[in-house]
Write a protein that holds these residues in place. Structure first.
Motif, short mmCIF file in Angstrom:
data_model
loop_
_atom_site.label_atom_id
_atom_site.label_comp_id
_atom_site.label_asym_id
_atom_site.label_seq_id
_atom_site.Cartn_x
_atom_site.Cartn_y
_atom_site.Cartn_z
N THR A 235 14.80 42.84 27.25
CA THR A 235 15.97 41.97 27.09
C THR A 235 16.57 41.59 28.43
O THR A 235 16.85 40.42 28.69
N ARG A 236 16.76 42.57 29.29
CA ARG A 236 17.40 42.24 30.57
C ARG A 236 16.49 41.42 31.47
O ARG A 236 16.96 40.58 32.24
N TYR A 237 15.18 41.61 31.36
CA TYR A 237 14.28 40.79 32.17
C TYR A 237 14.19 39.36 31.64
O TYR A 237 14.00 38.42 32.41
N ILE A 238 14.32 39.19 30.33
CA ILE A 238 14.37 37.83 29.78
C ILE A 238 15.63 37.12 30.28
O ILE A 238 15.57 35.95 30.69
N MET A 239 16.76 37.82 30.25
CA MET A 239 18.01 37.21 30.71
C MET A 239 17.95 36.92 32.21
O MET A 239 18.41 35.87 32.67
N TRP A 240 17.37 37.84 32.97
CA TRP A 240 17.22 37.60 34.41
C TRP A 240 16.27 36.44 34.66
O TRP A 240 16.52 35.60 35.54
N CYS A 241 15.19 36.38 33.91
CA CYS A 241 14.22 35.29 34.06
C CYS A 241 14.90 33.94 33.85
O CYS A 241 14.66 32.99 34.60
N ALA A 242 15.76 33.85 32.84
CA ALA A 242 16.42 32.58 32.54
C ALA A 242 17.33 32.14 33.68
O ALA A 242 17.29 30.98 34.12
N VAL A 243 18.16 33.05 34.19
CA VAL A 243 19.07 32.66 35.27
C VAL A 243 18.32 32.43 36.57
O VAL A 243 18.71 31.58 37.39
N ARG A 244 17.23 33.16 36.76
CA ARG A 244 16.47 33.01 38.01
C ARG A 244 15.75 31.67 38.06
O ARG A 244 15.77 30.97 39.08
N LEU A 245 15.10 31.30 36.96
CA LEU A 245 14.35 30.05 36.95
C LEU A 245 15.27 28.84 36.85
O LEU A 245 15.12 27.88 37.61
N PHE A 246 16.22 28.88 35.92
CA PHE A 246 17.06 27.71 35.71
C PHE A 246 18.24 27.65 36.68
O PHE A 246 19.01 26.70 36.64
N GLY A 247 18.35 28.66 37.55
CA GLY A 247 19.29 28.53 38.65
C GLY A 247 18.85 27.42 39.59
O GLY A 247 19.67 26.86 40.33
N PHE A 248 17.57 27.12 39.58
CA PHE A 248 17.02 25.95 40.29
C PHE A 248 16.33 25.12 39.22
O PHE A 248 15.17 25.34 38.88
N ARG A 249 17.06 24.18 38.65
CA ARG A 249 16.63 23.50 37.43
C ARG A 249 15.24 22.87 37.51
O ARG A 249 14.48 22.95 36.53
N PRO A 250 14.85 22.22 38.62
CA PRO A 250 13.49 21.65 38.64
C PRO A 250 12.41 22.69 38.37
O PRO A 250 11.43 22.41 37.68
N LEU A 251 12.59 23.89 38.90
CA LEU A 251 11.61 24.94 38.67
C LEU A 251 11.64 25.39 37.21
O LEU A 251 10.59 25.55 36.57
#
Length: 331
Positions: free
Chosen positions: A134-150
């Motif tokens: 769960t925490r890695y899914i949440m981290w993955c979301a903020v990490r990737l979409f923190g830079f929206r093009p990626l």
């Protein structure tokens, strides 16, 4: 390594007992996005007792939208809960990283955002007791979409791959969506899941041959690679030099791997939930106009026209047209 309340007049006056609750006030808004103000001042420290670092403090009346989780995923992870305080602190640090762009550019923002995302994952474990996945899914979301093009490129690659690999499933998914989302008394809305299923089937059919699929995936991979490298250049100090950061690159690659591994079992829920939300919005929309028409009929029966009726104070009027459901908040 807990959160602590700010309890005194001095900036470093923090309680010695870990903080367990937080007060929020919901703000009125005409948009579909709900915001809150935090009624507590608190911070995160890496030891007990401890004084939070300056960048790990939440000021009184801080504005937040809690965890930026799309509505169609609330069945898996809610926007609030044990992770509320980690989400508020993450919002504060993300705002600070955006503000730092004026004194260091995007590279400075990238550096601060990476550390904010890392702390978010850490607080999800140490404070919220979230499970590893769960925490890695949440981290993955903020990490990737923190830079929206990626984030968009990775998501597009996942969706295209699923459509290509599961084309036969999407071609025949119409009946399944109908049975899951449309009951007999809503049969007049069966065109919604059928239309979505038809669209998915057309995409799946177009992507079934290897040639277009390969071309699209090469384009997606190229965009992802460029975004990865671009985001990996950071400015650790305001006004300092920009450097390539291997930890930044590895964290982005790791987030992408987590997304690829966890997205397939989640996407069916996303499709069904989005169909259901759209059906509910259509029902709200239709009932709004029926309610409005019925109100006018009652007024005409009473011998008055809608233009010259004086509505008593406090009388019930039809609600505003329901807003179209929002799907993608900003992480």
């Amino acid at each position: 390594m807990p959160f602590f309340d700010h309890v005194g007049p001095e900036p470093d006056d923090y309680d010695t007992s870990p903080k367990q609750d937080v007060r929020l006030t919901q703000l009125g808004s005409a948009s579909t996005k709900t915001s809150f103000t935090c009624g507590d001042a608190f911070g995160w420290a890496n030891r007990t007792p401890g004084v939070p670092d300056l960048d790990s403090r939440v000021a009184l009346d801080t504005s937040t939208d809690l965890a930026s989780i799309p509505p169609f995923l609330w069945g898996l992870i809610a926007s609030y809960g044990r992770h509320t305080m980690p989400a508020i602190l993450h919002d504060v640090r993300c705002d600070a990283s955006k503000a730092a762009a004026g004194n260091g550019g995007r590279a400075r923002t990238a550096y601060l955002r990476r550390h904010a995302d890392h702390q978010f994952r850490h607080t999800l474990k140490a404070h919220a007791d979230q499970g590893v996945v769960t925490r890695y899914i949440m981290w993955c979301a903020v990490r990737l979409f923190g830079f929206r093009p990626l984030g968009v490129a990775v998501l597009a690659g996942i969706i295209v791959s699923m459509l290509h690999q599961s084309s036969n499933v999407f071609v025949s998914v119409s009946d399944l969506l109908n049975k899951v989302t449309i009951w007999p008394w809503l049969s007049w809305l069966d065109w919604v899941p059928q239309g979505i299923a038809w669209g998915l089937a057309q995409l799946a059919t177009a992507l079934r041959p290897n040639q277009p699929y390969t071309g699209i995936m090469i384009a997606v991979a190229t965009i992802s690679l460029v975004a990865l490298v671009y985001r990996s250049f950071e400015r650790p100090a305001a006004g300092g030099p920009v450097r390539f950061s291997l930890p930044a690159l590895l964290s982005l690659v790791g987030a992408g791997v987590v997304g690829v591994l966890t997205a397939p079992p989640v996407l069916p829920l996303v499709v069904v939930t989005m169909v259901t939300r759209f059906v509910l919005w259509l029902l709200d929309f239709v009932m709004h106009w029926l309610d409005l028409a019925w109100t006018k009929v009652l007024r005409l029966i009473d011998g008055a026209t809608p233009s010259n009726v004086t509505v008593p104070e406090g009388a019930m009027l039809p609600a505003a047209v329901p807003p179209f459901p929002g799907f993608f908040p900003t992480p």
